[in-house]
Design a protein around this motif. Structure first.
Motif, PDB file in Angstrom:
ATOM      1  N   GLU A  14       0.837  -1.200   0.000  1.00 12.65           N
ATOM      2  CA  GLU A  14       0.000   0.000   0.000  1.00 12.65           C
ATOM      3  C   GLU A  14       0.872   1.250   0.000  1.00 12.65           C
ATOM      4  O   GLU A  14       1.922   1.281   0.650  1.00 12.65           O
ATOM      5  CB  GLU A  14      -0.905   0.047   1.237  1.00 12.65           C
ATOM      6  N   GLU A  15       0.424   2.261  -0.721  1.00 17.47           N
ATOM      7  CA  GLU A  15       1.021   3.595  -0.687  1.00 17.47           C
ATOM      8  C   GLU A  15      -0.094   4.576  -0.301  1.00 17.47           C
ATOM      9  O   GLU A  15      -1.179   4.548  -0.887  1.00 17.47           O
ATOM     10  CB  GLU A  15       1.593   3.983  -2.056  1.00 17.47           C
ATOM     11  N   ASN A  16       0.170   5.412   0.700  1.00 16.67           N
ATOM     12  CA  ASN A  16      -0.856   6.348   1.165  1.00 16.67           C
ATOM     13  C   ASN A  16      -0.276   7.749   1.351  1.00 16.67           C
ATOM     14  O   ASN A  16       0.931   7.922   1.564  1.00 16.67           O
ATOM     15  CB  ASN A  16      -1.450   5.872   2.493  1.00 16.67           C
ATOM     16  N   ARG A  17      -1.176   8.732   1.276  1.00 15.49           N
ATOM     17  CA  ARG A  17      -0.804  10.128   1.547  1.00 15.49           C
ATOM     18  C   ARG A  17      -1.868  10.740   2.443  1.00 15.49           C
ATOM     19  O   ARG A  17      -3.062  10.684   2.140  1.00 15.49           O
ATOM     20  CB  ARG A  17      -0.681  10.918   0.238  1.00 15.49           C
ATOM     21  N   GLN A  18      -1.425  11.317   3.560  1.00 18.02           N
ATOM     22  CA  GLN A  18      -2.333  11.932   4.529  1.00 18.02           C
ATOM     23  C   GLN A  18      -2.127  13.445   4.530  1.00 18.02           C
ATOM     24  O   GLN A  18      -1.012  13.928   4.731  1.00 18.02           O
ATOM     25  CB  GLN A  18      -2.077  11.368   5.930  1.00 18.02           C
ATOM     26  N   ARG A  19      -3.239  14.174   4.322  1.00 21.59           N
ATOM     27  CA  ARG A  19      -3.196  15.641   4.345  1.00 21.59           C
ATOM     28  C   ARG A  19      -4.187  16.139   5.384  1.00 21.59           C
ATOM     29  O   ARG A  19      -5.360  15.771   5.362  1.00 21.59           O
ATOM     30  CB  ARG A  19      -3.586  16.223   2.979  1.00 21.59           C
ATOM     31  N   ASP A  20      -3.727  16.972   6.308  1.00 21.69           N
ATOM     32  CA  ASP A  20      -4.584  17.585   7.323  1.00 21.69           C
ATOM     33  C   ASP A  20      -4.764  19.056   6.963  1.00 21.69           C
ATOM     34  O   ASP A  20      -3.828  19.849   7.081  1.00 21.69           O
ATOM     35  CB  ASP A  20      -3.960  17.453   8.719  1.00 21.69           C
ATOM     36  N   GLU A  21      -5.986  19.390   6.522  1.00 21.65           N
ATOM     37  CA  GLU A  21      -6.278  20.757   6.085  1.00 21.65           C
ATOM     38  C   GLU A  21      -7.441  21.326   6.871  1.00 21.65           C
ATOM     39  O   GLU A  21      -8.306  20.595   7.359  1.00 21.65           O
ATOM     40  CB  GLU A  21      -6.625  20.776   4.593  1.00 21.65           C
ATOM     41  N   PHE A  22      -7.453  22.656   6.985  1.00 21.59           N
ATOM     42  CA  PHE A  22      -8.590  23.361   7.559  1.00 21.59           C
ATOM     43  C   PHE A  22      -8.757  24.680   6.818  1.00 21.59           C
ATOM     44  O   PHE A  22      -7.816  25.475   6.728  1.00 21.59           O
ATOM     45  CB  PHE A  22      -8.387  23.614   9.055  1.00 21.59           C
ATOM     46  N   ASP A  23      -9.943  24.863   6.243  1.00 25.87           N
ATOM     47  CA  ASP A  23     -10.252  26.095   5.516  1.00 25.87           C
ATOM     48  C   ASP A  23      -9.227  26.345   4.402  1.00 25.87           C
ATOM     49  O   ASP A  23      -8.797  27.479   4.167  1.00 25.87           O
ATOM     50  CB  ASP A  23     -10.304  27.283   6.484  1.00 25.87           C
TER      51      ASP A  23
END
Length: 342
Positions: A14-23
């Protein structure tokens, strides 16, 4: 005498990308992860017909699981587990409709690790879980088949029990809420499952099921919380169902089901609970050879009931802890038409 042997293999990447965004703004650096796991197992089972109508069966499974993980945050894991499971059972068949069994078995779930930039270091890795189960059951039926029933009792010992839970790392920061798997020290489960079906008349059958369950954590601490002796999560103490079905034999049919469940704890991280609930489902229709049409309703009285619950601070300005629940299916009505080419 009969036997079987087999081999099993699985490779997962598995290859994953996590992005934590707000507004629209990126709150933390993007986390890129790579994961690979390999499972290899050999298993076998043998069955002997011994004196009378008794049958003795034994099975064994040997499995290894290795995994490799790394991410752009610098975390690296390479756990490897060797696990053994199996079963030994004795059964007797009284007739085509009646039999009895006694089984002792050992199962397992591989260990692993929790990923995510906010998972604390002491929560990263969890160990394999092993479960010993002792179970006995009987199935009985009348000579004409009009009345039948099943009864099973079981007791489980769980070592290094894996617990799926969650918590908020930083109070006041909803984006720091993480899900992870933890190990409880031990756990016990015990219960009874029973079912009964009665053909009251050629066209009318009623049925009932009952499940009783008692669970507890043993020697388990979750942070400052002592959960020793508390019920496990998502383990209602009782569940039941009642059913009635009419089938005229000329294509027309109707069925009603009532299903009830006790409340249960949502999680190990808090003591919030779901409430008991009762659901009613209805179905009626006509069947004719290659086609059939059914009108149905599920949860016809629109009972509101929770299936998951999360307790954390989400709402400003003070971000006080509050229970948020995922509701079960609401009232639904529909029409189903089927047609078969055979």
């Amino acid at each position: 005498f009969g036997w079987l042997v087999g081999l099993y293999g699985l490779r997962l990447t598995e290859e994953n990308r996590q992005r934590d965004e707000f507004d629209g703004a990126l709150l933390r650096p993007v986390l890129d992860t790579h994961y690979e796991a390999v499972n290899l197992a050999a298993y076998g089972e043998a069955e002997w017909a011994i004196s009378g109508d008794f049958v003795l069966a034994a099975g064994l499974r040997l499995e290894t699981r290795s995994a490799d993980y790394d991410d752009s945050d610098g975390a690296e894991f390479s756990p490897s587990d060797a696990m053994v499971g199996g079963n030994l059972s004795l059964s007797r068949e009284f007739s085509d409709r009646s039999d009895w069994y006694l089984t002792a078995s050992r199962g397992y779930k591989a260990g692993g690790f929790n990923i995510g930039a906010l998972v604390p270091d002491d929560r990263r890795v969890f160990e394999p879980e092993y479960l010993w189960n002792l179970e006995s059951g009987v199935r009985l039926a009348s000579a004409d088949g009009a009345l039948s029933g099943e009864l099973a009792v079981f007791y489980m010992w769980r070592d290094s029990q894996q617990v799926a839970t969650s918590f908020q790392v930083v109070p006041g920061d909803p984006l720091s809420y993480v899900f992870f798997t933890d190990n409880a020290a031990r756990g016990h489960n015990a219960g009874i499952e029973a079912s009964l079906a009665w053909r009251v008349a050629p066209a009318f059958t009623v049925g009932a099921t009952l499940g009783l369950l008692q669970t507890e954590y043993l020697d388990y601490r979750y942070g400052e919380r002592d959960l020793d002796g508390r019920d496990q999560a998502h383990a209602p103490n009782w569940q039941y169902s009642l059913s009635a079905e009419w089938n005229a034999g000329r294509g027309w049919m109707a069925r009603a089901d009532v299903m009830g469940s006790d409340g249960f704890y949502f999680d190990a991280s808090h003591d919030q609970m779901a409430r008991p609930h009762v659901l009613v489902n209805l179905k009626a229709g006509y069947e004719a050879g290659q086609w059939a049409v059914y009108a149905w309703g599920r949860n016809v009285f629109d009972e509101r009931y929770a299936v998951r619950g999360f307790y954390f601070g989400l709402e400003p300005p003070d971000y006080a802890n509050k229970l948020y629940v995922q509701q079960g299916e609401p009232q639904q009505f529909g029409l189903t038409v089927t047609w078969s080419m055979h």
